[in-house]
Design a protein around this motif. Structure first.
Motif, PDB file in Angstrom:
ATOM      1  N   TYR A  93       0.858  -1.177   0.000  1.00  0.00           N
ATOM      2  CA  TYR A  93       0.000   0.000   0.000  1.00  0.00           C
ATOM      3  C   TYR A  93       0.897   1.232   0.000  1.00  0.00           C
TER       4      TYR A  93
ATOM      5  N   ARG B 169      -2.406   4.032  -3.575  1.00  0.00           N
ATOM      6  CA  ARG B 169      -2.162   3.119  -4.687  1.00  0.00           C
ATOM      7  C   ARG B 169      -1.777   1.758  -4.098  1.00  0.00           C
TER       8      ARG B 169
ATOM      9  N   ASP C 257      -3.222  -0.370  -8.610  1.00  0.00           N
ATOM     10  CA  ASP C 257      -4.627   0.033  -8.624  1.00  0.00           C
ATOM     11  C   ASP C 257      -4.734   1.353  -7.876  1.00  0.00           C
ATOM     12  N   ASP C 258      -5.160   2.403  -8.581  1.00  0.00           N
ATOM     13  CA  ASP C 258      -5.327   3.710  -7.952  1.00  0.00           C
ATOM     14  C   ASP C 258      -6.646   3.746  -7.202  1.00  0.00           C
ATOM     15  N   ARG C 259      -6.566   4.095  -5.925  1.00  0.00           N
ATOM     16  CA  ARG C 259      -7.752   4.078  -5.087  1.00  0.00           C
ATOM     17  C   ARG C 259      -8.074   5.488  -4.591  1.00  0.00           C
TER      18      ARG C 259
ATOM     19  N   SER D  47     -10.170   2.941   6.371  1.00  0.00           N
ATOM     20  CA  SER D  47     -10.743   2.283   5.201  1.00  0.00           C
ATOM     21  C   SER D  47     -10.895   0.799   5.500  1.00  0.00           C
TER      22      SER D  47
ATOM     23  N   ARG E  62     -10.133   1.982  -1.017  1.00  0.00           N
ATOM     24  CA  ARG E  62     -11.018   2.531  -2.060  1.00  0.00           C
ATOM     25  C   ARG E  62     -11.823   3.711  -1.539  1.00  0.00           C
TER      26      ARG E  62
END
Length: 292
Positions: free
Chosen positions: A152, A160, A169-171, A199, A204
Motif C-alpha cells: 500500500y 495506490r 490500482d489507484d484508489r 478504510s 477505495r
C-alpha cells in the motif's frame, strides 16, 4: 512538495502543524544540487545524518535500518551510522517486507543516472543493491506499508495498491501524511489533519478522520497499533485506533518516522535522533543523532 490545503488546518491543540511535517518530509531529489547537500555531507562526516523518512528492522538479523535524504543506513547503540551499499538516493518511502527484502521510493541522487522519481524499487540483499520494479520516472511514494504480500502506497495525493510490485490500482484520493495497514490486511489507516481516517475496503474509500491526530502510525500486531502525534507524544491502541493510551513523549521534538516491530520493540526518529524502545514505548534510548 507544497503542503496540501486540507493538511494546513488544525493541530492547534498539538501546538505543531501537520503541514510543517509534510514540508519536512518532502525534501526533493531529482538529480540536481540542493541547498541541503552541504549539510548532508557534513552530517555524514560527523557520523550522523539528516532528513529521516523511514525506519525498519530486518527480521533476518535484527539490524535497524534508517532511510534518509542521502542513502540507507544501519544504526546500533553506541556506534556510528553506516551507509548500506553505494546508493545516495533520497529514500522518501521505505518499508521492510521480509527477511533481507525491502521496498522503497524516492529520488535519484545527483549524478546517479537514476530518475528524479524512482517509482517503486526493491532490494533482496538488505539494501545493498536495488532493482526498479515499476513506475520509474513516474511516481514518488511518500508512505509505504505492506501486509500479506500486498503493498500500500501514498503518492501524489492518492492511495495506490499493488499485489505484484508491477501493476498498481489507484484508489481513494486523500490528504494524508502516513498509512498503516492491519496485519490481517482488512483495515487501512491514514493520518490526516482531522484525525485517523479508516478504510475497510483496501483504500477505495475512507471515513472522515476522527479522534487523536497522529503524524505517523505503525501496526505490527492486531492489538498493538502505535501512533506518534506531531509533537512527539507516543500512544498505543489495542482496538485498531478507536481508542488510544498515551505512553510517553519521545525525545527530540517533531517526529520524522515511526516503526514498531512488535508490541515491545518500537523505533522513532525525531528532529534530533533515532530512538529505540524495548518496553512497548514507555522508555526510549538514543541510537543515533540526526544533524540539523
Amino acid at each position: 512538495m507544497t503542503a496540501r490545503p486540507a493538511v494546513r488546518t488544525l493541530l492547534g491543540a498539538a501546538g505543531v502543524s501537520l503541514a510543517a511535517l509534510v514540508v519536512s518530509a518532502c525534501g526533493g531529489g531529482g538529480g540536481s544540487a540542493e541547498p541541503g547537500a552541504a549539510a548532508d555531507e557534513a552530517s555524514e562526516a560527523s557520523g550522523s545524518f539528516s532528513h529521516v523518512h523511514g525506519l525498519g528492522v530486518d527480521p533476518a538479523d535484527g539490524r535497524v535500518y534508517v532511510a534518509t535524504h542521502n542513502g540507507l543506513y544501519t544504526v546500533a547503540e553506541g556506534g556510528k551510522p553506516k551507509l548500506v551499499g553505494e546508493s545516495r538516493d533520497d529514500f522518501m518511502g521505505f518499508t521492510v517486507t521480509g527477511a533481507r527484502t525491502f521496498v522503497a521510493s524516492g529520488h535519484g541522487a545527483e549524478g546517479s543516472g537514476r530518475p528524479g522519481d524512482v517509482g517503486l524499487i526493491e532490494s533482496k540483499d538488505a539494501g545493498v543493491t536495488w532493482t526498479s520494479r515499476s513506475l520509474s520516472g513516474e511516481a514518488d511514494f511518500h508512505a509505504l506499508d505492506s501486509a500479506g504480500g500486498t503493498v500500500y502506497g501514498y503518492e501524489a495525493g492518492r492511495v495506490r495498491v499493488s499485489g505484484d510490485l508491477r501493476s498498481w490500482d489507484d484508489r481513494a484520493p486523500l490528504d494524508a501524511l502516513d498509512l498503516a495497514v492491519s496485519p490481517a490486511g482488512d483495515r487501512l489507516l491514514a493520518t490526516t489533519a482531522d484525525g485517523v481516517a479508516v478504510s475497510t475496503d483496501g483504500g477505495r474509500t475512507f471515513g472522515k478522520g476522527t479522534g487523536r491526530v497522529q503524524a505517523f502510525l505503525s501496526w505490527p500486531l492486531e492489538k498493538s497499533l502505535f501512533g506518534i502525534d506531531p509533537s512527539g507524544k507516543l500512544s498505543s491502541s489495542a482496538d485498531g485506533g478507536r481508542t488510544w493510551k498515551r505512553l510517553t513523549t519521545v525525545p527530540g521534538g517533531q517526529p520524522q518516522a515511526l516503526t514498531a516491530v512488535n508490541a515491545e520493540h518500537v523505533l522513532a526518529a525525531t528532529q534530533d535522533g533515532v530512538y529505540e524502545s524495548r518496553d512497548g514505548g514507555r522508555t526510549f534510548t538514543a541510537l543515533a543523532p540526526i544533524a540539523s
